[in-house]
Design a protein around this motif. Structure first.
Motif, PDB file in Angstrom:
ATOM      1  N   LEU A  11      15.178 -40.139   3.905  1.00 10.18           N
ATOM      2  CA  LEU A  11      16.024 -39.880   2.745  1.00 10.18           C
ATOM      3  C   LEU A  11      16.107 -41.153   1.906  1.00 10.18           C
ATOM      4  O   LEU A  11      16.390 -42.241   2.441  1.00 10.18           O
ATOM      5  CB  LEU A  11      17.417 -39.459   3.200  1.00 10.18           C
ATOM      6  N   VAL A  12      15.864 -41.024   0.615  1.00 15.58           N
ATOM      7  CA  VAL A  12      15.901 -42.175  -0.279  1.00 15.58           C
ATOM      8  C   VAL A  12      16.530 -41.738  -1.594  1.00 15.58           C
ATOM      9  O   VAL A  12      16.406 -40.578  -1.997  1.00 15.58           O
ATOM     10  CB  VAL A  12      14.482 -42.757  -0.476  1.00 15.58           C
ATOM     11  N   GLN A  13      17.188 -42.670  -2.256  1.00 15.44           N
ATOM     12  CA  GLN A  13      17.784 -42.365  -3.548  1.00 15.44           C
ATOM     13  C   GLN A  13      16.734 -42.373  -4.645  1.00 15.44           C
ATOM     14  O   GLN A  13      15.692 -43.028  -4.522  1.00 15.44           O
ATOM     15  CB  GLN A  13      18.865 -43.400  -3.874  1.00 15.44           C
ATOM     16  N   PRO A  14      16.981 -41.659  -5.729  1.00 18.37           N
ATOM     17  CA  PRO A  14      16.052 -41.705  -6.867  1.00 18.37           C
ATOM     18  C   PRO A  14      15.830 -43.142  -7.322  1.00 18.37           C
ATOM     19  O   PRO A  14      16.772 -43.933  -7.388  1.00 18.37           O
ATOM     20  CB  PRO A  14      16.773 -40.885  -7.940  1.00 18.37           C
ATOM     21  N   GLY A  15      14.565 -43.446  -7.613  1.00 12.06           N
ATOM     22  CA  GLY A  15      14.201 -44.805  -7.979  1.00 12.06           C
ATOM     23  C   GLY A  15      13.826 -45.676  -6.809  1.00 12.06           C
ATOM     24  O   GLY A  15      13.319 -46.789  -7.000  1.00 12.06           O
ATOM     25  N   SER A  17      12.029 -46.473  -2.839  1.00  8.52           N
ATOM     26  CA  SER A  17      10.656 -46.536  -2.324  1.00  8.52           C
ATOM     27  C   SER A  17      10.599 -46.135  -0.860  1.00  8.52           C
ATOM     28  O   SER A  17      11.572 -46.312  -0.111  1.00  8.52           O
ATOM     29  CB  SER A  17      10.111 -47.965  -2.468  1.00  8.52           C
ATOM     30  N   LEU A  18       9.448 -45.630  -0.483  1.00  7.67           N
ATOM     31  CA  LEU A  18       9.129 -45.363   0.916  1.00  7.67           C
ATOM     32  C   LEU A  18       7.652 -45.657   1.122  1.00  7.67           C
ATOM     33  O   LEU A  18       6.852 -45.522   0.189  1.00  7.67           O
ATOM     34  CB  LEU A  18       9.385 -43.895   1.289  1.00  7.67           C
ATOM     35  N   ARG A  19       7.305 -46.019   2.348  1.00  3.18           N
ATOM     36  CA  ARG A  19       5.896 -46.148   2.689  1.00  3.18           C
ATOM     37  C   ARG A  19       5.591 -45.212   3.846  1.00  3.18           C
ATOM     38  O   ARG A  19       6.166 -45.346   4.939  1.00  3.18           O
ATOM     39  CB  ARG A  19       5.535 -47.583   3.071  1.00  3.18           C
ATOM     40  N   ARG A  59      -8.262 -41.803  -5.441  1.00  2.15           N
ATOM     41  CA  ARG A  59      -7.859 -40.893  -6.521  1.00  2.15           C
ATOM     42  C   ARG A  59      -6.364 -40.593  -6.389  1.00  2.15           C
ATOM     43  O   ARG A  59      -5.817 -40.615  -5.286  1.00  2.15           O
ATOM     44  CB  ARG A  59      -8.640 -39.580  -6.433  1.00  2.15           C
ATOM     45  N   TYR A  60      -5.761 -40.295  -7.531  1.00  2.00           N
ATOM     46  CA  TYR A  60      -4.341 -39.955  -7.563  1.00  2.00           C
ATOM     47  C   TYR A  60      -4.121 -38.738  -8.449  1.00  2.00           C
ATOM     48  O   TYR A  60      -4.767 -38.587  -9.499  1.00  2.00           O
ATOM     49  CB  TYR A  60      -3.512 -41.117  -8.112  1.00  2.00           C
ATOM     50  N   ALA A  61      -3.196 -37.896  -8.041  1.00  2.00           N
ATOM     51  CA  ALA A  61      -2.746 -36.828  -8.918  1.00  2.00           C
ATOM     52  C   ALA A  61      -1.999 -37.437 -10.095  1.00  2.00           C
ATOM     53  O   ALA A  61      -1.354 -38.488  -9.962  1.00  2.00           O
ATOM     54  CB  ALA A  61      -1.845 -35.868  -8.152  1.00  2.00           C
ATOM     55  N   ASP A  62      -2.060 -36.780 -11.236  1.00  2.00           N
ATOM     56  CA  ASP A  62      -1.431 -37.320 -12.449  1.00  2.00           C
ATOM     57  C   ASP A  62       0.058 -37.568 -12.252  1.00  2.00           C
ATOM     58  O   ASP A  62       0.610 -38.521 -12.800  1.00  2.00           O
ATOM     59  CB  ASP A  62      -1.655 -36.359 -13.622  1.00  2.00           C
ATOM     60  N   PHE A  63       0.700 -36.727 -11.460  1.00  2.00           N
ATOM     61  CA  PHE A  63       2.150 -36.824 -11.338  1.00  2.00           C
ATOM     62  C   PHE A  63       2.597 -37.996 -10.467  1.00  2.00           C
ATOM     63  O   PHE A  63       3.797 -38.259 -10.367  1.00  2.00           O
ATOM     64  CB  PHE A  63       2.761 -35.503 -10.826  1.00  2.00           C
ATOM     65  N   VAL A  64       1.660 -38.735  -9.853  1.00  2.00           N
ATOM     66  CA  VAL A  64       2.040 -39.912  -9.074  1.00  2.00           C
ATOM     67  C   VAL A  64       1.365 -41.188  -9.561  1.00  2.00           C
ATOM     68  O   VAL A  64       1.658 -42.273  -9.050  1.00  2.00           O
ATOM     69  CB  VAL A  64       1.751 -39.741  -7.567  1.00  2.00           C
ATOM     70  N   LYS A  65       0.489 -41.083 -10.529  1.00  2.00           N
ATOM     71  CA  LYS A  65      -0.215 -42.267 -11.014  1.00  2.00           C
ATOM     72  C   LYS A  65       0.768 -43.315 -11.516  1.00  2.00           C
ATOM     73  O   LYS A  65       1.709 -42.994 -12.240  1.00  2.00           O
ATOM     74  CB  LYS A  65      -1.178 -41.886 -12.145  1.00  2.00           C
ATOM     75  N   GLY A  66       0.531 -44.551 -11.111  1.00  2.00           N
ATOM     76  CA  GLY A  66       1.410 -45.640 -11.501  1.00  2.00           C
ATOM     77  C   GLY A  66       2.627 -45.802 -10.612  1.00  2.00           C
ATOM     78  O   GLY A  66       3.341 -46.798 -10.708  1.00  2.00           O
ATOM     79  N   ARG A  67       2.873 -44.829  -9.740  1.00  2.00           N
ATOM     80  CA  ARG A  67       4.036 -44.898  -8.836  1.00  2.00           C
ATOM     81  C   ARG A  67       3.616 -44.999  -7.369  1.00  2.00           C
ATOM     82  O   ARG A  67       4.269 -45.665  -6.577  1.00  2.00           O
ATOM     83  CB  ARG A  67       4.922 -43.672  -9.020  1.00  2.00           C
ATOM     84  N   PHE A  68       2.557 -44.315  -6.987  1.00  2.00           N
ATOM     85  CA  PHE A  68       2.101 -44.275  -5.601  1.00  2.00           C
ATOM     86  C   PHE A  68       0.813 -45.079  -5.468  1.00  2.00           C
ATOM     87  O   PHE A  68      -0.018 -45.109  -6.379  1.00  2.00           O
ATOM     88  CB  PHE A  68       1.822 -42.844  -5.149  1.00  2.00           C
ATOM     89  N   THR A  69       0.645 -45.705  -4.318  1.00  2.00           N
ATOM     90  CA  THR A  69      -0.568 -46.466  -4.028  1.00  2.00           C
ATOM     91  C   THR A  69      -1.045 -46.127  -2.619  1.00  2.00           C
ATOM     92  O   THR A  69      -0.260 -46.214  -1.664  1.00  2.00           O
ATOM     93  CB  THR A  69      -0.326 -47.971  -4.131  1.00  2.00           C
ATOM     94  N   MET A  83       5.105 -45.354  -1.916  1.00  2.00           N
ATOM     95  CA  MET A  83       5.694 -44.508  -2.946  1.00  2.00           C
ATOM     96  C   MET A  83       6.856 -45.259  -3.592  1.00  2.00           C
ATOM     97  O   MET A  83       7.851 -45.552  -2.916  1.00  2.00           O
ATOM     98  CB  MET A  83       6.175 -43.193  -2.336  1.00  2.00           C
ATOM     99  N   ASN A  84       6.722 -45.568  -4.857  1.00  2.00           N
ATOM    100  CA  ASN A  84       7.754 -46.267  -5.608  1.00  2.00           C
ATOM    101  C   ASN A  84       8.306 -45.368  -6.711  1.00  2.00           C
ATOM    102  O   ASN A  84       7.705 -44.352  -7.048  1.00  2.00           O
ATOM    103  CB  ASN A  84       7.190 -47.547  -6.233  1.00  2.00           C
TER     104      ASN A  84
END
Length: 125
Positions: A11-15, A17-19, A59-69, A83-84
């Motif tokens: 469980l994480v708050q909006p904004g 991160s989790l790995r 590759r990344y889905a558009d909805f996670v680009k720039g946020r997930f690595t 996931m940031n």
């Protein structure tokens, strides 16, 4: 037989991160494309990201680009999904999967032969 095991959900708050981690056993991850998928109740599993070390491809889905690595630790035979800037809509069960492709595209569930059991990610205040 390849075995995959995810961990790191929670469980994480909006904004926040989790790995997530995907530990691979039974063979080296170098010979596979490893993908991350997610699924919510009543919806199809959707591809999030993939990586192929041999092909030096990710590759990344558009909805996670720039946020997930996505990344790997080859010595530990483990794939990570950092996931940031998490959003409530990222809430889902996350699965890692392995297939024989080169991660030229993430693909769908039929492009992967082995799956982990999933780890729950909940983004909520």
């Amino acid at each position: 037989q390849l075995q995959l095991a995810e961990s790191g959900g929670g469980l994480v708050q909006p904004g926040g991160s989790l790995r997530l981690s995907c530990a691979v056993a039974g063979d080296t991850l170098l010979d596979y494309q490893i993908g991350w998928f997610r699924q919510t109740s009543g919806k199809d599993r959707e591809g999030v990201s993939c990586i192929s070390v041999r092909r030096d491809s990710s590759r990344y889905a558009d909805f996670v680009k720039g946020r997930f690595t996505i990344s790997t630790d080859n010595a530990k035979n483990t794939v990570y999904l950092q996931m940031n800037s998490l959003k409530p809509e990222d809430t889902a069960t996350y699965y890692c999967a392995a297939g024989r492709g080169g991660c030229w595209y993430i693909g769908g569930k039929y492009d992967y032969d082995y799956w982990g059991q999933g780890t729950q990610v909940t983004v909520s205040s």
